[in-house]
Design a protein around this motif. Structure first.
Motif, PDB file in Angstrom:
ATOM      1  N   VAL A   9      83.681   7.756  19.450  1.00 28.51           N
ATOM      2  CA  VAL A   9      84.684   6.812  19.734  1.00 28.51           C
ATOM      3  C   VAL A   9      85.494   6.784  18.430  1.00 28.51           C
ATOM      4  CG1 VAL A   9      85.483   4.519  20.133  1.00 28.51           C
ATOM      5  CG2 VAL A   9      83.771   5.688  21.435  1.00 28.51           C
ATOM      6  N   GLN A 591      94.214   0.448  21.876  1.00 27.79           N
ATOM      7  CA  GLN A 591      94.772  -0.237  23.087  1.00 27.79           C
ATOM      8  C   GLN A 591      95.558   0.696  23.754  1.00 27.79           C
ATOM      9  OE1 GLN A 591      96.205  -1.824  19.770  1.00 27.79           O
ATOM     10  NE2 GLN A 591      94.261  -2.239  19.213  1.00 27.79           N
ATOM     11  N   ASP A 605      91.662  -2.609  25.881  1.00 32.25           N
ATOM     12  CA  ASP A 605      91.522  -2.799  24.479  1.00 32.25           C
ATOM     13  C   ASP A 605      90.261  -2.485  23.995  1.00 32.25           C
ATOM     14  OD1 ASP A 605      93.861  -4.008  24.174  1.00 32.25           O
ATOM     15  OD2 ASP A 605      93.253  -5.799  23.464  1.00 32.25           O
ATOM     16  N   SER A 606      89.968  -1.883  23.109  1.00 32.57           N
ATOM     17  CA  SER A 606      88.537  -1.580  22.596  1.00 32.57           C
ATOM     18  C   SER A 606      88.523  -1.668  21.119  1.00 32.57           C
ATOM     19  CB  SER A 606      87.990  -0.080  22.836  1.00 32.57           C
ATOM     20  OG  SER A 606      86.667  -0.070  22.339  1.00 32.57           O
ATOM     21  N   ILE A 608      85.776  -1.209  17.653  1.00 27.29           N
ATOM     22  CA  ILE A 608      84.517  -0.556  17.307  1.00 27.29           C
ATOM     23  C   ILE A 608      84.292  -0.670  15.947  1.00 27.29           C
ATOM     24  CG2 ILE A 608      85.131   1.358  19.149  1.00 27.29           C
ATOM     25  CD1 ILE A 608      86.503   2.974  16.997  1.00 27.29           C
ATOM     26  N   VAL A 634      80.842  -0.826  20.319  1.00 33.02           N
ATOM     27  CA  VAL A 634      81.975  -0.597  20.784  1.00 33.02           C
ATOM     28  C   VAL A 634      82.135  -1.579  22.057  1.00 33.02           C
ATOM     29  CG1 VAL A 634      83.184   1.038  22.255  1.00 33.02           C
ATOM     30  CG2 VAL A 634      81.483   1.948  20.522  1.00 33.02           C
ATOM     31  N   PHE A 636      84.707  -3.495  24.581  1.00 33.23           N
ATOM     32  CA  PHE A 636      85.935  -3.392  25.825  1.00 33.23           C
ATOM     33  C   PHE A 636      86.437  -4.667  26.257  1.00 33.23           C
ATOM     34  CE2 PHE A 636      84.005   0.928  25.613  1.00 33.23           C
ATOM     35  CZ  PHE A 636      85.061   1.653  25.618  1.00 33.23           C
ATOM     36  N   SER A 637      87.662  -4.868  26.485  1.00 29.57           N
ATOM     37  CA  SER A 637      88.346  -5.895  26.946  1.00 29.57           C
ATOM     38  C   SER A 637      89.473  -5.627  27.628  1.00 29.57           C
ATOM     39  CB  SER A 637      88.691  -7.039  26.109  1.00 29.57           C
ATOM     40  OG  SER A 637      87.525  -7.562  25.283  1.00 29.57           O
ATOM     41  N   ASN A 656      85.009  -8.466  26.368  1.00 29.16           N
ATOM     42  CA  ASN A 656      83.623  -8.060  26.285  1.00 29.16           C
ATOM     43  C   ASN A 656      82.868  -7.692  27.647  1.00 29.16           C
ATOM     44  OD1 ASN A 656      80.953  -7.086  25.470  1.00 29.16           O
ATOM     45  ND2 ASN A 656      80.304  -8.892  24.499  1.00 29.16           N
TER      46      ASN A 656
END
Length: 684
Positions: A9, A591, A605-606, A608, A634, A636-637, A656
């Motif tokens: 990522v 994003q 969204d992520s 990291i 990592v 994610f949302s 999350n």
């Protein structure tokens, strides 16, 4: 497997920043403007500094209940949280008193700001914010002490619509956050935040008034973390701004902000440090200012003059062992004033901004211990002397000038002078008096070359400094674990930087490399007191270098789809090639946003971070940092917004989504686990 996923990522994000095409379309977007970098408006694209903007639309759609959370996807800013009530921005490897926070261009920092990460950014209500500007890199020429890592300028809301002779409107907002929605802290429950705002105008007189109430229960972390006890607290905010427009470009405004946080736990001191209680009580701030701005004068192109007063009250209620509770209260009143003038010279080829500023801190401090069984009170010496004072004076000048149509420079210089007075009676070291009187000259030179109409090359060298403050001299001394040092010298830096900025109608992108040398960095060291007992003391011990790469981009595929991303790598070493404290890991965010129409949008969204295992000795002994370093993550949302009507908005964030257990490097508690944040707002 997990390490491979994180690296994949991160590599994707780096490639996304570095491999973007340098020419898409010839037409440019409407350029974004920044004020903080030069103290006067200048296009971000044509500013030879690294700048991050969080605009009003991003703030409205962030769906957060605390100001530090607005920076989650901000380029070049990394947020550390010692507790739920905290949130300290790291810029270029530095944080705390080495990063300057402004409110409407006036200093929030005072001479009591703590060593390392702190909570003061969270003493600004995010509902009062119109815009955030971050200048990354030393800005000491324009703003003086503390601006080593950079400057964060919080610009608050005011009335701007004067088209109608009489106008009035309101806003109501309610937010629910399931991660802090328990009832263990407060009978009424947590997880909610409410805000009311009214604004209007009568002819050329504008007004805006707002208030917020927030209740947080103990935070529910990701994975098997569970509730993190103690972390919940309550908060109440108020803000007001009155402004009168004599004519466009000439305005007088009066601003006021108030915050009161109740029983804010410093979580790591309890969960990791073994204390039974460590609460900030009270945590209170009242900020008032008046400012006159005029860009219609014959002798000056622009004039700003302000007077401000910031009152900060901070209490610590600590229980190491029952039945004794220690209570320390520090009140700092800061009176400040700034005069700033701008002139265009030599057929408008030079724009010169110059002025002076002065800030004066007064201290009212006290400390005592109370036996909770008997009520017996024992008075003791506070960390900072009662009645101490600290003065900060500066003269600055900056010249923005064109060499050719494609090459321009910004040359700046500053003279700063600092003085302080205070005295402590040390039980083993004797009477320690402080009579600080130091001055400092600082310079900078930044340049910008227009390679094409869409691509700029920037480079610069700038000096930074931070004068030792009261908290440096005296620490939070208890005379047993830490003793004062009244002979500290200023921290200094020289920063070298190169970068590129790209802008067209579909894409904006930038990438920067910086290298900074630091001298006289202040740190805690082990020593012996007059009785030969081991203690800690602040000293100028470190020389260090910090280097890094920062990049970010926004790309609009079409009117519906947008991809954005940021990446930041920072490395810090002292003169023995040992890592310096609290350097953030390689981190970034991206994003992917879909906007169906003005009424509905959704965004994946992520954010990291790589594992941070390059640790200093201080990091290794810091209980907030796991043995071997802070694990990477990592996260994610999914966020969305829906306008039910023209005046009603519903926002939902699935935070999350995979319930990752993680925390940012150096944080004292884990970040929220899988949770839902829902807010409803209505304009009337």
């Amino acid at each position: 497997m997990r390490k491979i996923r994180i690296k994949t990522v991160i590599c994707f994000s780096v490639n996304a920043v570095l491999s973007l095409p340098l020419a898409l379309l010839a037409d440019e977007k409407i350029p974004e403007v920044v004020v903080t970098s030069t103290r006067i408006e200048r296009e971000v694209f044509n500013t030879p500094q690294a700048v991050t903007i969080i605009n009003d639309k991003q703030i409205d759609e962030a769906n957060v209940t605390a100001t530090p959370d607005l920076f989650r996807n901000a380029e070049g800013v990394y947020i550390q949280k010692t507790n739920l009530g905290g949130g300290s921005p790291f810029i270029r490897g530095l944080t705390g008193k080495q990063v300057l926070v402004l409110v409407d261009g006036m200093r929030l920092n005072n001479s009591f700001y703590r060593f390392g990460p702190h909570q003061y950014l969270n003493t600004i209500d995010q509902n009062s914010i119109e815009r955030v500007e971050v200048v990354r890199g030393p800005s000491s020429v324009m703003y003086g002490s503390d601006a080593l890592g950079g400057v964060v300028n919080i610009i608050t809301k005011k009335r701007t619509d004067f088209l109608d002779p009489f106008g009035i409107e309101g806003l109501a907002n309610a937010t629910y956050d399931s991660a802090t929605a328990g009832t263990s802290y407060a009978d009424i429950g947590g997880g909610y935040a409410t805000h009311l705002q009214g604004e209007g105008n009568w002819e050329n007189f504008g007004w805006l008034v707002g208030g917020s109430a927030k209740s947080y229960d103990d935070l529910l972390g990701g994975g098997d973390t569970g509730q993190q006890v103690p972390s919940g607290y309550r908060q109440y905010d108020g803000n007001m701004k009155l402004n009168y427009q004599f004519q466009p470009g000439t305005e007088l405004q009066l601003g006021f902000q108030y915050l009161n946080q109740l029983d804010v736990p410093k979580t790591n001191e309890v969960t990791l440090g073994g204390k039974l209680q460590f609460n900030y009580q009270p945590q209170e701030r009242a900020f008032t200012y008046i400012e006159y701005h005029d860009s219609n004068l014959s002798w000056f192109d622009d004039l700003k003059f302000n007077i401000s007063y910031n009152s900060q009250v901070e209490g610590e209620e600590i229980i190491d062992n029952l039945p004794t509770e220690t209570r320390e209260l520090t009140e700092v009143g800061t009176l400040g004033t700034t005069l700033q003038l701008t002139n265009s010279l030599f057929d408008n080829t030079h724009r010169v901004t110059y002025g002076a500023e002065f800030y004066h801190d007064d201290y009212d401090t006290r400390k005592h211990s109370i036996n909770l069984n008997t009520g017996l009170i024992s008075v003791s010496k506070p960390g900072v002397p009662d009645g101490a004072t600290y003065d900060n004076f500066g003269l600055f000048v900056q010249d923005e000038f064109d060499v050719t149509d494609r090459l321009n420079f910004i040359l700046g210089g500053r003279y700063s002078q600092f003085s302080a007075e205070g005295a402590l009676d040390h039980p083993t070291e004797g009477k320690r008096s402080l009579a600080l009187d130091v001055d400092q000259f600082t310079g900078s030179l930044q340049g910008l070359y227009k390679i094409t109409p869409n691509l700029n090359f920037i480079a610069g060298v700038s000096e930074g400094f931070r004068a030792p403050n009261m908290e440096d001299f005296f620490g939070r001394v208890d005379f047993t674990s830490e003793i004062p040092n009244t002979g500290l010298k200023p921290e200094e830096s020289v920063n070298y930087e190169v970068g590129f900025k790209y802008l067209d109608e579909k894409m904006s992108a930038d990438i920067h490399y910086f290298y900074a040398d630091y001298e006289n960095l202040i740190d805690r060291v082990d020593t012996l007191d007059a009785l030969g007992e081991p203690v800690k003391q602040r000293r100028n011990v470190n020389e260090a270098t910090i280097q890094g790469i920062e990049g970010g981009f926004h790309y609009d595929f079409n009117p519906h789809w947008r991809l954005s991303g940021t990446i930041a790598w920072t490395q810090g070493r002292d003169n023995k090639e040992v890592p310096i404290r609290r350097i953030p890991p390689l981190n970034g965010a991206w994003q992917l946003r879909y906007t169906h129409n003005p009424q509905f949008w959704v965004e994946l969204d992520s954010f990291i971070a790589n594992k941070q295992d390059e640790l200093s000795d201080g990091d290794k002994s810091d209980l907030r940092i796991p043995e071997g370093g802070t694990p990477g993550y990592v996260v994610f949302s999914l966020k969305s917004g829906f306008k039910r009507t023209k005046n009603e908005t519903l926002s939902i964030t699935f935070e999350n989504m995979f319930d990752e257990q993680y925390k940012t490097h150096g944080s004292g508690l884990f970040a929220p686990g899988r949770s839902v944040v829902a807010s409803y707002s209505i304009k009337f």
